[in-house]
Design a protein around this motif. Structure first.
Motif, mmCIF file in Angstrom:
data_model
loop_
_atom_site.group_PDB
_atom_site.id
_atom_site.type_symbol
_atom_site.label_atom_id
_atom_site.label_comp_id
_atom_site.label_asym_id
_atom_site.label_seq_id
_atom_site.Cartn_x
_atom_site.Cartn_y
_atom_site.Cartn_z
ATOM 1 N N CYS A 1 -6.737 -9.652 -23.555
ATOM 2 C CA CYS A 1 -5.211 -9.608 -24.377
ATOM 3 C C CYS A 1 -5.206 -8.827 -25.427
ATOM 4 O O CYS A 1 -6.013 -9.127 -26.529
ATOM 5 N N LEU B 1 -1.542 -3.038 -20.297
ATOM 6 C CA LEU B 1 -1.925 -4.105 -21.387
ATOM 7 C C LEU B 1 -1.433 -3.625 -22.548
ATOM 8 O O LEU B 1 -1.772 -3.318 -23.569
ATOM 9 N N TYR C 1 0.582 -9.852 -18.276
ATOM 10 C CA TYR C 1 0.787 -8.398 -18.161
ATOM 11 C C TYR C 1 0.870 -7.933 -16.956
ATOM 12 O O TYR C 1 0.144 -8.430 -15.680
#
Length: 57
Positions: A13, A49, A40
């Motif tokens: 992340c 991302l 995402y």
């Protein structure tokens, strides 16, 4: 949509650096952090991302 396991091992992340897991029955990757909770999108088999493109779970 299937993302290779080796790719999932290195994806994280961008907001909190926690691992990402695929969301079943969806073209999305979810952050595994309890506090972050961003999801995402995956477009054309490419994970997007970008925090601005993510949604809250």
């Amino acid at each position: 949509m299937k993302i290779d396991d080796w790719l999932l091992d290195i994806l994280a992340c961008p907001a909190c650096k926690s691992p990402l897991n695929p969301v079943p029955e969806s073209d999305e990757l979810a952050c595994t952090s309890q506090t972050c909770g961003l999801v995402y999108p995956i477009r054309d088999d490419i994970p997007v991302l970008l925090v601005d493109e993510a949604r809250r779970a």
